[in-house]
Design a protein around this motif. Structure first.
Motif, short mmCIF file in Angstrom:
data_model
loop_
_atom_site.label_atom_id
_atom_site.label_comp_id
_atom_site.label_asym_id
_atom_site.label_seq_id
_atom_site.Cartn_x
_atom_site.Cartn_y
_atom_site.Cartn_z
N MET A 1 53.80 52.12 43.12
CA MET A 1 52.62 51.97 43.92
C MET A 1 52.95 51.06 45.09
O MET A 1 53.46 49.97 44.92
N SER A 2 52.62 51.47 46.25
CA SER A 2 52.92 50.71 47.46
C SER A 2 52.17 49.38 47.47
O SER A 2 50.98 49.32 47.22
N GLY A 3 52.90 48.29 47.75
CA GLY A 3 52.29 46.98 47.83
C GLY A 3 52.27 46.23 46.53
O GLY A 3 52.22 45.01 46.51
N PHE A 4 52.30 46.93 45.41
CA PHE A 4 52.30 46.28 44.11
C PHE A 4 53.66 45.64 43.90
O PHE A 4 54.68 46.23 44.23
N GLU A 5 53.68 44.42 43.37
CA GLU A 5 54.94 43.71 43.20
C GLU A 5 55.14 43.28 41.76
O GLU A 5 54.21 42.85 41.09
N ASN A 21 45.80 44.36 45.34
CA ASN A 21 46.08 45.78 45.12
C ASN A 21 45.17 46.38 44.05
O ASN A 21 44.79 47.55 44.14
N GLU A 22 44.80 45.59 43.06
CA GLU A 22 43.84 46.06 42.06
C GLU A 22 42.49 46.33 42.72
O GLU A 22 41.83 47.32 42.42
N HIS A 23 42.10 45.44 43.63
CA HIS A 23 40.84 45.65 44.36
C HIS A 23 40.91 46.92 45.22
O HIS A 23 39.94 47.68 45.27
N GLU A 56 38.02 48.63 36.55
CA GLU A 56 36.94 47.66 36.70
C GLU A 56 37.07 46.52 35.70
O GLU A 56 36.78 45.36 36.03
N ASP A 57 37.52 46.82 34.49
CA ASP A 57 37.71 45.77 33.50
C ASP A 57 38.77 44.76 33.94
O ASP A 57 38.66 43.57 33.66
N LEU A 58 39.76 45.23 34.66
CA LEU A 58 40.81 44.35 35.15
C LEU A 58 40.29 43.44 36.27
O LEU A 58 40.62 42.25 36.32
N ILE A 59 39.46 43.99 37.15
CA ILE A 59 38.84 43.18 38.20
C ILE A 59 38.02 42.07 37.54
O ILE A 59 38.07 40.91 37.96
N ASP A 60 37.30 42.40 36.49
CA ASP A 60 36.51 41.40 35.77
C ASP A 60 37.41 40.35 35.12
O ASP A 60 37.06 39.17 35.08
N GLY A 111 50.79 37.55 30.75
CA GLY A 111 51.03 38.89 31.29
C GLY A 111 49.75 39.66 31.49
O GLY A 111 48.72 39.35 30.88
N ILE A 112 49.83 40.65 32.36
CA ILE A 112 48.69 41.51 32.67
C ILE A 112 49.17 42.95 32.69
O ILE A 112 50.23 43.25 33.27
N HIS A 113 48.40 43.85 32.09
CA HIS A 113 48.64 45.29 32.21
C HIS A 113 47.89 45.76 33.45
O HIS A 113 46.70 46.06 33.40
N HIS A 114 48.58 45.80 34.60
CA HIS A 114 47.98 46.28 35.84
C HIS A 114 47.95 47.81 35.83
O HIS A 114 48.60 48.45 35.00
#
Length: 171
Positions: A1-5, A21-23, A56-60, A111-114
């Protein structure tokens, strides 16, 4: 995904980039897929339902009342807080979130599952970076700005007769 690091070591800056990028992903999902489906239904046009991962759950997880950024801001206010206490706070408040990961054996990692994959963040320096203050020279420059609102925002003034509303309405 472009921009994701996702680097060998991911710090505060990568977290901010990945959250942005999540937003963007959420905005794309909301405005491309969901709005299009709604438009098709409104116009009685038949279409196949597009399957996509809703984040949406990740944004939260990041932006919610007890989300990562709220916890970071809260911990930044405590003078004796450190990066380990920050991560412990994450572990306590985020442990039941499906996208949150608690790595084993590292007191400063989480850690985060993006949407684009799993990222482990090294929280060393998070508190210091979040507490980062503007330099005195920059504040002085803003106080002397010819733009009244900017000058107002950067000037400490005990005079309560001038509020942001009065500054905006006099412009």
């Amino acid at each position: 995904m472009s921009g994701f690091e996702n680097f060998q070591v991911n710090s505060f800056e990568q977290l901010c980039i990945n959250v942005a990028n999540e937003h963007l992903q959420y905005y794309f999902n909301e405005h491309i897929f969901l709005q299009e489906e709604q438009d098709y239904r409104t116009e009685n046009v038949s279409s196949d339902k597009v399957e996509f991962q809703n984040n949406e759950d990740l944004i939260d997880l990041f932006m919610g009342t007890l989300g990562i950024f709220a916890l970071l801001d809260e911990e930044s206010r405590f003078p004796k807080a450190n990066d380990e206490s920050l991560v412990q706070k994450f572990h306590i408040h985020c442990k039941n979130h499906v996208r949150y990961i608690r790595p084993r054996g590292n007191e400063t990692a989480f850690g985060i599952h993006h949407y684009a994959g799993k990222v482990v963040y090294d929280a060393r320096g998070f508190l210091e970076k979040n507490r980062d203050n503007l330099s005195a020279n920059l504040i002085e420059c803003m106080e002397k700005s010819g733009i009244e609102l900017i000058s107002y925002l950067f000037t400490i003034n005990d005079d309560t007769s001038s509020t942001p509303d009065t500054v905006l309405s006099s412009s």
